[in-house]
Enzyme design. Sequence first.
Site, PDB file in Angstrom:
ATOM      1  N   THR A 143       0.874  -1.180   0.000  1.00  0.00           N
ATOM      2  CA  THR A 143       0.000   0.000   0.000  1.00  0.00           C
ATOM      3  C   THR A 143       0.910   1.229   0.000  1.00  0.00           C
ATOM      4  O   THR A 143       1.507   1.565   1.025  1.00  0.00           O
ATOM      5  CB  THR A 143      -0.907   0.000   1.241  1.00  0.00           C
ATOM      6  OG1 THR A 143      -1.579  -1.261   1.324  1.00  0.00           O
ATOM      7  CG2 THR A 143      -1.928   1.123   1.158  1.00  0.00           C
TER       8      THR A 143
ATOM      9  N   LYS B  80      -7.216   1.462  -3.180  1.00  0.00           N
ATOM     10  CA  LYS B  80      -6.765   0.783  -1.953  1.00  0.00           C
ATOM     11  C   LYS B  80      -6.756   1.776  -0.770  1.00  0.00           C
ATOM     12  O   LYS B  80      -7.236   1.456   0.324  1.00  0.00           O
ATOM     13  CB  LYS B  80      -5.375   0.183  -2.178  1.00  0.00           C
ATOM     14  CG  LYS B  80      -4.667  -0.321  -0.937  1.00  0.00           C
ATOM     15  CD  LYS B  80      -5.411  -1.433  -0.219  1.00  0.00           C
ATOM     16  CE  LYS B  80      -4.767  -1.738   1.119  1.00  0.00           C
ATOM     17  NZ  LYS B  80      -5.579  -2.617   1.967  1.00  0.00           N
TER      18      LYS B  80
ATOM     19  N   LYS C  79       0.095   5.381   8.327  1.00  0.00           N
ATOM     20  CA  LYS C  79       0.660   5.685   7.004  1.00  0.00           C
ATOM     21  C   LYS C  79      -0.446   5.755   5.942  1.00  0.00           C
ATOM     22  O   LYS C  79      -0.497   6.674   5.118  1.00  0.00           O
ATOM     23  CB  LYS C  79       1.677   4.581   6.667  1.00  0.00           C
ATOM     24  CG  LYS C  79       2.233   4.584   5.283  1.00  0.00           C
ATOM     25  CD  LYS C  79       1.991   3.375   4.410  1.00  0.00           C
ATOM     26  CE  LYS C  79       1.722   2.020   4.853  1.00  0.00           C
ATOM     27  NZ  LYS C  79       1.218   1.073   3.861  1.00  0.00           N
TER      28      LYS C  79
END
Length: 296
Positions: free
Chosen positions: A94, A170, A239
Site C-alpha cells: 500500500t 486501496k 501511514k
Amino acid sequence: MKTGFIGLGHMGSAMAANLVKAGHDVTVFNRSPAKRRALLELGANEATRVADACRGDVVITMLADDTAVADVALGDDGIVGNLPRGAIHISMSTISVALSKKLAHAHAEIGQRFVAAPVFGRPDAAAAAKLFIVAAGDPTAVEACKPLFDALGQKTVPISAEPTAANLVKLSGNFLLAAAIEALGEAIALVGKAGIDRRSYVDLLSSTIFPAPAYKTYGGLIADGKFQPAAFVAPLGYKDIRLALAAAETLRVPMPLGSLLHDRFLRLLAQGGERLDWAAIGGLAAQDAGESTFSR
Ligand SMILES: NC(=O)c1ccc[n+]([C@@H]2O[C@H](COP(=O)([O-])OP(=O)(O)OC[C@H]3O[C@@H](n4cnc5c(N)ncnc54)[C@H](OP(=O)(O)O)[C@@H]3O)[C@@H](O)[C@H]2O)c1
C-alpha cells in the site's frame, strides 16, 4: 512463472509461500535474512541481493511503505536497474499515488512493465489465498500476471490501465476500514459502559444490519480488547490515512473524517501503541469514557 518476491513480512511471507505451493519458480529476498529461511524450506530459491530476485518474468514487491519500495525499486542496484526489458514489476504494497506514478514512469522509460496490485485482506486471508486484489496497468501486463494473482487471492479486479488508480482505490478502502473501526469503537464504548455485553452486541450487529467481514473482524477485536499480536501494525495504518489525505489534498477533496482518523492514530502512537494492531484506535473511545480497553 519465474518470479522474484521481495518483502517477507506478515503479508509477503504468506503470499510467497502460496506462489511456491502453486508451482511457480520463486526467488525470495528480504532485508533481514532470517525471514527467508521458512520460504527456502518450502522450496523457494534465495536471493541475497535485490538484483538476484530480478532475473525472471516478474518481480513482486510487498514492502512496508513508500521509503522501502523507493529504496528497493529505484535505489542503487535496485529493481529498475536490474529487471530485464519486458519483465513486470508488480507492486502489491500500500503506497502513495505519487510513488506509483513515479515507478510507472521509471519502468516505462527503459521498456519494463509496471502493474500496481494492492490487496485487501489481513495475513490470515493471505495465508488462505483469499486476498482481494485490485490491479491496474497495461491490460496485457495485468493479464500476464493472472496465474500469480490466482495463486494469491480469491478475486482480482482489474480497475484501470493507469496504475495509480489501484493505489487510490486501496487507500480509499483503508480509509473506510479505519472509519468503521472508529465508529465501532465509539458504539461499543457506549453500550459497554452501560453494562451490555460487548461481544453479544457485535454478534447482533454483524449478523443483522452490518453483515460485513470488517464489522465482524474489527468489532470482535474491539469487544475483546485484543490488539496484540498485531496482524497490521498501527504505524502502517497511520501511514495509509496520511497517504489518503495526501491524495485528497492533491485532488482538492476535503475529508474531515480522514483528518479525525489522522489524529486518532497520532494519539494511539503518542501513547505507546506502536506495536498494537491498527484496530486499537477502536479502543480509544472506551478509554475516553474512563474504561480500560486492553485485554479485557
Ligand atoms: N498486514 C496487513 O493486514 C496488510 C493488509 C493489506 C495490505 N498491507 C500492506 O502490505 C504491505 C506489507 O505489510 P506487512 O503487514 O506485511 O508489513 P510488515 O510485516 O511490517 O513487513 C514489512 C516488510 O518490508 C520490509 N522493509 C521495511 N522497510 C524496508 C526498507 N527500507 N528496505 C527494505 N525492506 C524494508 C521488511 O523487511 P524486514 O523484515 O527486514 O524488516 C518486511 O519485509 C504494507 O504496505 C501494508 O500497508 C498489509
